[in-house]
Design a protein around this motif. Structure first.
Motif, PDB file in Angstrom:
ATOM      1  N   PRO B   2       0.840  -1.187   0.000  1.00  0.00           N
ATOM      2  CA  PRO B   2       0.000   0.000   0.000  1.00  0.00           C
ATOM      3  C   PRO B   2       0.874   1.235   0.000  1.00  0.00           C
ATOM      4  CG  PRO B   2       0.109  -0.967   2.172  1.00  0.00           C
ATOM      5  CD  PRO B   2       0.828  -1.898   1.246  1.00  0.00           C
ATOM      6  N   ARG B   3       0.557   2.146  -0.824  1.00  0.00           N
ATOM      7  CA  ARG B   3       1.376   3.347  -0.867  1.00  0.00           C
ATOM      8  C   ARG B   3       0.513   4.539  -1.188  1.00  0.00           C
ATOM      9  NH1 ARG B   3       2.359   0.174  -5.003  1.00  0.00           N
ATOM     10  NH2 ARG B   3       4.164  -0.749  -4.033  1.00  0.00           N
ATOM     11  N   PHE B   4       0.894   5.652  -0.648  1.00  0.00           N
ATOM     12  CA  PHE B   4       0.105   6.857  -0.805  1.00  0.00           C
ATOM     13  C   PHE B   4       1.066   7.984  -1.119  1.00  0.00           C
ATOM     14  CE2 PHE B   4      -0.830   4.451   3.066  1.00  0.00           C
ATOM     15  CZ  PHE B   4      -1.833   3.656   2.570  1.00  0.00           C
ATOM     16  N   LYS B   5       0.774   8.730  -2.121  1.00  0.00           N
ATOM     17  CA  LYS B   5       1.616   9.881  -2.422  1.00  0.00           C
ATOM     18  C   LYS B   5       1.367  10.942  -1.363  1.00  0.00           C
ATOM     19  CE  LYS B   5       3.450   8.016  -5.865  1.00  0.00           C
ATOM     20  NZ  LYS B   5       4.759   7.436  -5.619  1.00  0.00           N
ATOM     21  N   SER B   6       2.426  11.445  -0.847  1.00  0.00           N
ATOM     22  CA  SER B   6       2.277  12.418   0.226  1.00  0.00           C
ATOM     23  C   SER B   6       2.895  13.749  -0.162  1.00  0.00           C
ATOM     24  CB  SER B   6       2.964  11.903   1.480  1.00  0.00           C
ATOM     25  OG  SER B   6       3.020  12.919   2.445  1.00  0.00           O
ATOM     26  N   ILE B  55      -7.383   5.801   1.084  1.00  0.00           N
ATOM     27  CA  ILE B  55      -6.211   5.213   1.724  1.00  0.00           C
ATOM     28  C   ILE B  55      -6.470   3.749   2.060  1.00  0.00           C
ATOM     29  CG2 ILE B  55      -4.821   5.235   3.842  1.00  0.00           C
ATOM     30  CD1 ILE B  55      -5.023   8.284   3.778  1.00  0.00           C
TER      31      ILE B  55
END
Lengths: 475, 71
Positions: B2-6, B55
């Motif tokens: 799981p990855r989220f652009k921050s 998310i």
């Protein structure tokens, strides 16, 4: 005070003065002094070292590397799990439906996990039209129910067509694919195909005629011709490489998203460089419709015990990282998503964020897999095995709640056998089929993978951090 | 994964306490590489429901390792 057991401390090989602290639950990662790193290494899962001054203790506390108590951390984990769980669509959370058209195949791959599914007691014929109608009716019913409850995720449901080999060149398979493509168009679903690619080129006209191209086609290529053809062998002998390459080229020309999967083990790891060169020479890597990834060969079904090329330890990832360091352009061609620790660090090193993995895959989220015997499963790899079955869909839909629960209880939070493991939120308790089928959890070499990855990606994050780490020269 | 652009995941260095010189800075730095999802802990600052759903979906709805497509 309590130092989280989920912290991993990695000493950077080329930087004797610094370490990485990376929390495998919430994904926070920091650069810290080596002395601090060494002190924390001895205190994981216990009280902070006495030598740690209050200033740094406070910094680590603010970043959730250190807690007031073990209970505080456990409460946070439970809270986040329930937060995530509450936001999943009930039932089949991924809204993914796999249609296993047959167990037959026109290749005899050396590591095939379905070899026991062909012939013998297992019926070697494709799903009938009546069965496929029942599948599509089930999907339509569930999706309509989701829509009524306003529980749909933003993305459309996905019909994933698999086998055996789903694109066999005969009328029955063409009829089935036509029906699925039309259903996807009428119900605004996505559909994808996992194929060996041998007959892909023969199906492009069908996709065009249906007015609905697949949203994704996965084709497996295990290396350059001489290596691929030793592993993915046509029935009666002979290679499959040239036909597959032809199919990929034609598919990309037809603007169909193609994902190349490379099954990697000790037999073909040396061919990755040449395959990368081939992909670049054909310009596939420049296509917006193309992607490729390296996946380790595994044996979750325990049918390849005499196949000597599989390595469950860190051997393969070590060899791949060594290749990447020698030829960095390979990293632009191949993703490493199946090497979870490595992929996680890649993301973090670029400033992305990574969260805990509570659900390993679709199988524990209630995915439905429909096979040509009329049986239902949640795991594609386990399909055809009595132990894995969760019910039937033909002639009527019947789901055994107890059998289904064997799978859906395997989330990382509730799986008791992994509760003491520091790496559980990265490996997510390993392959669920391994647990259901063999009764044991598959442990992965996550720690070694993380150490390799943090060292490999050091130049990436050190460049990014250079302004903040003014006292440090880039690696 | 799981990855989220921050967008906010910029490095933030924290100076050592007073009196620390260059040598201390080298050995005692705590610099963020990634913030992870710590803002979700304790549900504080979890954002809007739709952000959260995004998310959660990203984190939970992964493709299986063994055989299937990139999700």
């Amino acid at each position: 005070m309590y130092v989280s057991k989920y912290n991993v401390i990695v000493n950077l090989r080329d930087r004797g003065d610094v370490s990485i602290i990376h929390n495998l639950f919430h994904g926070r990662a920091c650069l810290i002094g080596r002395d601090l790193g060494n002190a924390l290494k001895t205190a994981l899962g216990s009280e902070p070292p006495k030598s740690l001054n209050t200033h740094y203790l406070s910094l680590l506390r603010d970043r959730h590397f250190v807690y007031e108590s073990r209970e505080e951390e456990e409460d946070e984990i439970a809270e986040m799990f329930h937060l995530f769980q509450d936001h999943l669509t009930p039932g089949n959370a991924g809204r993914k439906y796999e249609i296993l058209l047959n167990y037959d195949c026109n290749l005899r791959c050396v590591y095939c996990f379905q070899k026991k599914m062909r012939g013998g007691a297992i019926k070697n014929f494709p799903m009938t039209e009546a069965q496929l109608d029942a599948v599509l009716k089930t999907v339509a019913t569930i999706e309509a129910r989701n829509a009524e409850g306003n529980r749909q995720a933003s993305e459309a449901a996905l019909l994933s067509v698999v086998g055996g080999e789903p694109l066999l060149p005969d009328v029955r398979h063409r009829t089935a694919l036509t029906k699925i493509a039309r259903f996807a168009a009428e119900h605004d679903c996505r559909y994808s195909i996992t194929t060996n690619g041998v007959a892909l080129i023969d199906y492009l006209d069908l996709f065009e005629a249906c007015g609905r191209k697949p949203n994704h086609v996965q084709v497996t290529v295990d290396g350059p011709r001489q290596i691929h053809d030793q592993r993915r062998i046509a029935i009666g002998g002979g290679g499959s490489f040239d036909r597959i390459v032809e199919g990929i080229e034609a598919g990309l020309s037809a603007n169909i998203p193609i994902g190349v999967r490379v099954n990697v083990d000790l037999m073909n790891v040396s061919g990755i460089t040449e395959l990368g060169a081939l992909i670049r020479s054909k310009g596939w890597d420049k296509s917006p419709h193309f992607s490729a990834y390296l996946a380790p060969v595994t044996d979750h079904s325990a049918v390849n015990k005499t196949y000597k090329w599989i390595k469950a330890d860190a051997t393969i990832i070590k060899q791949l990282v060594a290749l990447f360091e020698k030829e960095p352009e390979l990293e632009d061609v191949f993703r490493m998503k199946n090497f979870r620790g490595f992929d996680q660090v890649r993301e973090l090193s670029r400033g992305g964020r990574v969260g805990p993995v509570f659900w390993r895959c679709e199988a524990v989220l209630g995915q439905l897999v429909f096979d040509p015997s009329g049986d239902l499963y949640t795991c594609f790899e386990a399909a055809g095995r009595e132990k894995a079955k969760i019910g039937r869909y033909f002639p009527d839909l019947q789901i055994d709640a107890v059998r289904l629960r064997r799978w859906t209880s395997l989330n990382t939070f509730e799986n008791a056998s992994c509760s003491g493991c520091r790496f559980r939120f990265t490996c997510a308790s390993g392959c669920p089929w391994h647990i259901v089928g063999q009764g044991v959890t598959e442990c992965l070499p996550i720690e070694e993978e993380l150490e390799l990855a943090w060292n490999h990606f050091a130049p990436v994050f050190m460049r990014r951090l250079a302004p903040a780490a003014s006292g440090l020269a880039p690696c | 994964m799981p990855r989220f652009k921050s967008p906010s995941a910029t490095p933030s260095g924290t100076a050592p306490p007073t009196g620390a010189g260059k040598e201390a800075a080298k050995t005692d730095l705590v610099i963020d590489i990634s913030e992870g999802v710590t803002e979700l802990l304790g549900l504080r600052g979890a954002g809007t429901v739709s952000q959260l759903k995004e998310i959660v979906a990203d984190c939970c709805l992964q493709a299986c390792d063994c055989c299937l497509q990139i999700s």
